[in-house]
Design a protein around this motif. Sequence first.
Motif, PDB file in Angstrom:
ATOM      1  N   SER A 169       0.807  -1.217   0.000  1.00 22.68           N
ATOM      2  CA  SER A 169       0.000   0.000   0.000  1.00 22.68           C
ATOM      3  C   SER A 169       0.843   1.270   0.000  1.00 22.68           C
ATOM      4  O   SER A 169       0.338   2.336   0.343  1.00 22.68           O
ATOM      5  CB  SER A 169      -0.921   0.002   1.217  1.00 22.68           C
ATOM      6  N   ILE A 170       2.092   1.201  -0.389  1.00 23.97           N
ATOM      7  CA  ILE A 170       2.950   2.389  -0.353  1.00 23.97           C
ATOM      8  C   ILE A 170       2.508   3.441  -1.368  1.00 23.97           C
ATOM      9  O   ILE A 170       2.661   4.642  -1.146  1.00 23.97           O
ATOM     10  CB  ILE A 170       4.430   2.007  -0.556  1.00 23.97           C
ATOM     11  N   SER A 171       1.916   3.010  -2.477  1.00 19.98           N
ATOM     12  CA  SER A 171       1.499   3.985  -3.495  1.00 19.98           C
ATOM     13  C   SER A 171       0.314   4.819  -3.023  1.00 19.98           C
ATOM     14  O   SER A 171       0.140   5.951  -3.465  1.00 19.98           O
ATOM     15  CB  SER A 171       1.151   3.269  -4.796  1.00 19.98           C
ATOM     16  N   THR A 172      -0.507   4.285  -2.140  1.00 22.15           N
ATOM     17  CA  THR A 172      -1.654   5.044  -1.644  1.00 22.15           C
ATOM     18  C   THR A 172      -1.375   5.681  -0.291  1.00 22.15           C
ATOM     19  O   THR A 172      -2.251   6.336   0.258  1.00 22.15           O
ATOM     20  CB  THR A 172      -2.882   4.128  -1.510  1.00 22.15           C
ATOM     21  N   GLY A 173      -0.187   5.493   0.237  1.00 25.84           N
ATOM     22  CA  GLY A 173       0.149   6.013   1.553  1.00 25.84           C
ATOM     23  C   GLY A 173       0.454   7.497   1.535  1.00 25.84           C
ATOM     24  O   GLY A 173       0.613   8.134   0.494  1.00 25.84           O
ATOM     25  N   SER A 174       0.546   8.049   2.716  1.00 23.20           N
ATOM     26  CA  SER A 174       0.829   9.470   2.847  1.00 23.20           C
ATOM     27  C   SER A 174       2.264   9.669   3.333  1.00 23.20           C
ATOM     28  O   SER A 174       3.001   8.718   3.576  1.00 23.20           O
ATOM     29  CB  SER A 174      -0.147  10.097   3.844  1.00 23.20           C
ATOM     30  N   PHE A 175       2.637  10.914   3.467  1.00 20.73           N
ATOM     31  CA  PHE A 175       3.962  11.257   3.958  1.00 20.73           C
ATOM     32  C   PHE A 175       4.145  10.772   5.395  1.00 20.73           C
ATOM     33  O   PHE A 175       5.225  10.325   5.779  1.00 20.73           O
ATOM     34  CB  PHE A 175       4.147  12.776   3.862  1.00 20.73           C
ATOM     35  N   PHE A 176       3.082  10.846   6.189  1.00 21.58           N
ATOM     36  CA  PHE A 176       3.134  10.363   7.569  1.00 21.58           C
ATOM     37  C   PHE A 176       3.387   8.857   7.622  1.00 21.58           C
ATOM     38  O   PHE A 176       4.127   8.375   8.474  1.00 21.58           O
ATOM     39  CB  PHE A 176       1.817  10.695   8.285  1.00 21.58           C
ATOM     40  N   GLY A 177       2.790   8.096   6.712  1.00 24.09           N
ATOM     41  CA  GLY A 177       2.996   6.650   6.673  1.00 24.09           C
ATOM     42  C   GLY A 177       4.429   6.281   6.352  1.00 24.09           C
ATOM     43  O   GLY A 177       4.974   5.323   6.900  1.00 24.09           O
ATOM     44  N   VAL A 178       5.050   7.045   5.455  1.00 18.86           N
ATOM     45  CA  VAL A 178       6.447   6.776   5.104  1.00 18.86           C
ATOM     46  C   VAL A 178       7.346   7.026   6.305  1.00 18.86           C
ATOM     47  O   VAL A 178       8.225   6.225   6.625  1.00 18.86           O
ATOM     48  CB  VAL A 178       6.868   7.635   3.893  1.00 18.86           C
ATOM     49  N   TRP A 179       7.120   8.129   7.012  1.00 21.13           N
ATOM     50  CA  TRP A 179       7.945   8.414   8.181  1.00 21.13           C
ATOM     51  C   TRP A 179       7.677   7.438   9.312  1.00 21.13           C
ATOM     52  O   TRP A 179       8.578   7.097  10.082  1.00 21.13           O
ATOM     53  CB  TRP A 179       7.747   9.855   8.649  1.00 21.13           C
TER      54      TRP A 179
END
Length: 118
Positions: free
Chosen positions: A83-93
Amino acid sequence: MTLEYIYIFIFFWGAFFISCLLIFLSYFLVYQESDIEKNSAYECGFQPFEDTRSKFNVRYYLIAILFMIFDLEIMYLFPWSISISTGSFFGVWAIFLFLIILTVGFIYEWQKGALEWD
């Protein structure tokens, strides 16, 4: 409760009831006869030569527990990677923070010598 949950509830109670009924019937209806060979240490008839409990190194269990912990932590990365393509900047951090904590834990275990087999 909605109607769909009632069916699940009935299914689980039915499965529980049938399981208990089968255990009860198998215990009371089967003729249980014990003989000397059946009660011996081994069914082949040989008596044990020494204690059947062998000693294991505690490090084996430590390595197994560490493997399970790190394996479960890595398992959390699979849904994130899908789900990285639909994630947000907060999810990446958040996942980078998770990976940093995972790496710090791995380095700590390595420095303590828990991964070395003596």
